[in-house]
Design an enzyme around this catalytic site. Structure first.
Site, mmCIF file in Angstrom:
data_model
loop_
_atom_site.group_PDB
_atom_site.id
_atom_site.type_symbol
_atom_site.label_atom_id
_atom_site.label_comp_id
_atom_site.label_asym_id
_atom_site.label_seq_id
_atom_site.Cartn_x
_atom_site.Cartn_y
_atom_site.Cartn_z
ATOM 1 C CE LYS A 195 -4.090 -2.043 2.162
ATOM 2 N NZ LYS A 195 -5.024 -2.015 3.317
ATOM 3 C CE LYS A 216 -9.527 -11.554 -1.509
ATOM 4 N NZ LYS A 216 -8.946 -11.210 -0.188
ATOM 5 C CE LYS A 261 -17.755 -0.583 -6.113
ATOM 6 N NZ LYS A 261 -17.055 0.666 -6.438
#
Length: 329
Positions: A112, A193, A196
Site C-alpha cells: 500500500k 482476487k 471492485k
C-alpha cells in the site's frame, strides 16, 4: 476455555461475492460452535483517506449485511470498532511491544505504501491495532485468509511476548483456515482476487447487484476452449473458480456439480450458476434493504458496543495492571 471468534470486514468498499464466500457465510456457520464477536473495523479503514459521508454509509452497509446474511445479533456481538474505545487504547499498548522491524516487514504495508510520496504513520502501525482487536476479546480463534496470516502471526508473537514479559494476560489465538471458497477470483482473470478496484466491472459481482447484472457478468466470464466443466486449478483455473462459486452458493460438493454438467459445455453451466447465485442473494438483499437505515440496526449496534465493551474493558484493565499502570477497580 470458551471458544471465541473475533472477525470483521473493513468498510473500505462495496462487498463482492468473495466477501460472502470467504467471510459472511463462514461467520454464520461459526455461530454454532463459537462465542462470536463480529465488528466493523472502521478505524482500520481510515489508515488511508475515506470520504466521511461514504465511510458512514459503508459502515452501516457492512453491519446490515452481517445481519442480512444470517448472523443472529442475540447470539453474536455485532459492533463498530470505533464505538469501543478500548481497542485504540490497547492498540497503543501493543505498539509498545511491537518491534520496528516486525512492522516494516508487513507485506500489506509494502504494497500500500509502494510508489506513494507520503503515507500515514497509521498505515505502518495498524497491525498493532489489529492485534489489539483480537487480544482484547481473548479470542481463541481467528478466521484468516492467505493475506492475513502474517498479521495473525504478529498477534500471536505479541501476545506471547507480553505474557512472558509481564503476566499471562492474553489468549494466544489459533487460525481458522477455510479451504474451499476462501478466495474467489476475478471473472475476467482467475489469477487475480475478485476486487471492485478492477476497472472491468464485469470482473466482479457485488452482493447488492441486480439479477440482470449478475446474469450478464457470468455470461461474460472467461472459461477456456476445452468446453469441459472440470475442477483443475492448474489446467483450468477459470472454470475451477466458477465451480467454487457454484459450490459455495448451492452448498453442493464440486464432484456433484461436475457430474451434472458432464458433456454439456459452458453455456448451461454459466446460466444456471447465475441463477444459483441470484437465489442465494435475493433474500440477503431484501433483508439488507429492510435494516440498513433502520432504528433496529442502531439498536443492535448500540447493544453490541455495550456488550463488547464489558469484555474489552476487563482485558484492557488487566493489561494495564500487568504493565504497572495505575488503575482503579
Amino acid at each position: 476455555m470458551v471458544k471465541r471468534i473475533l472477525s470483521g470486514i473493513k468498510p473500505s468498499g462495496e462487498l463482492n461475492i468473495g466477501g460472502y464466500a470467504g467471510a459472511l457465510r463462514q461467520f454464520v456457520q461459526m455461530e454454532k460452535d463459537y462465542q462470536c464477536f463480529f465488528f466493523v473495523p472502521d478505524l482500520h479503514a481510515i489508515t488511508v483517506y475515506q470520504d466521511p459521508k461514504e465511510l458512514r454509509e459503508r459502515s452501516r452497509q457492512i453491519a446490515a449485511l452481517y445481519i442480512a446474511a444470517g448472523i443472529d445479533p442475540e447470539k453474536s456481538t455485532i459492533f463498530m470498532q470505533s464505538h469501543v474505545p478500548a481497542h485504540a487504547e490497547l492498540g497503543w499498548l501493543m505498539e509498545t511491544q511491537a518491534h520496528f522491524g516486525e512492522l516494516s516487514r508487513m507485506t500489506q504495508f509494502k504494497e500500500k505504501s509502494g510508489g506513494q510520496d507520503s503515507v500515514s504513520s497509521s498505515l505502518f502501525t495498524y497491525p498493532a491495532l489489529m492485534a489489539a482487536d483480537i487480544l482484547i476479546y481473548r479470542a481463541s480463534h481467528v478466521p484468516v485468509g492467505d493475506d492475513q496470516k502474517q498479521h495473525l502471526e504478529l498477534t500471536r508473537d505479541l501476545a506471547t511476548r507480553f505474557n512472558n514479559k509481564y503476566k499471562k494476560t492474553f489468549v494466544v489465538p489459533e487460525p481458522v483456515i477455510q479451504e474451499q471458497g476462501s478466495r474467489i477470483m476475478g471473472l475476467d482473470d482467475p489469477s487475480s482476487k475478485m476486487s471492485k478496484s478492477n476497472p472491468n466491472k464485469s470482473s466482479y459481482i457485488l452482493l447488492l447487484d441486480k439479477p440482470a447484472d449478475i446474469r450478464k457478468k457470468f455470461a461474460r466470464a472467461v472459461t477456456d476452449s476445452d468446453m469441459n466443466v472440470r475442477y483443475d486449478w492448474d489446467a483450468k483455473p477459470a472454470v475451477s473458480n466458477l465451480l467454487e462459486i457454484y459450490s459455495v452458493f448451492s452448498e453442493e460438493p464440486i464432484p456433484v456439480i461436475e457430474k451434472r454438467y458432464e458433456g454439456q459445455g459452458y453455456g448451461a453451466f454459466k446460466k444456471e450458476l447465475a441463477e444459483v447465485v441470484i437465489a442465494k442473494l435475493e433474500p440477503i438483499q431484501q433483508r439488507y434493504e429492510e435494516i440498513v437505515h433502520s432504528e433496529e440496526l442502531d439498536r443492535i449496534l448500540k447493544d453490541g458496543a455495550r456488550r463488547a465493551a464489558e469484555v474489552a474493558n476487563k482485558t484492557l484493565n488487566d493489561a494495564k495492571k500487568a504493565m504497572g499502570l495505575l488503575t482503579f477497580e
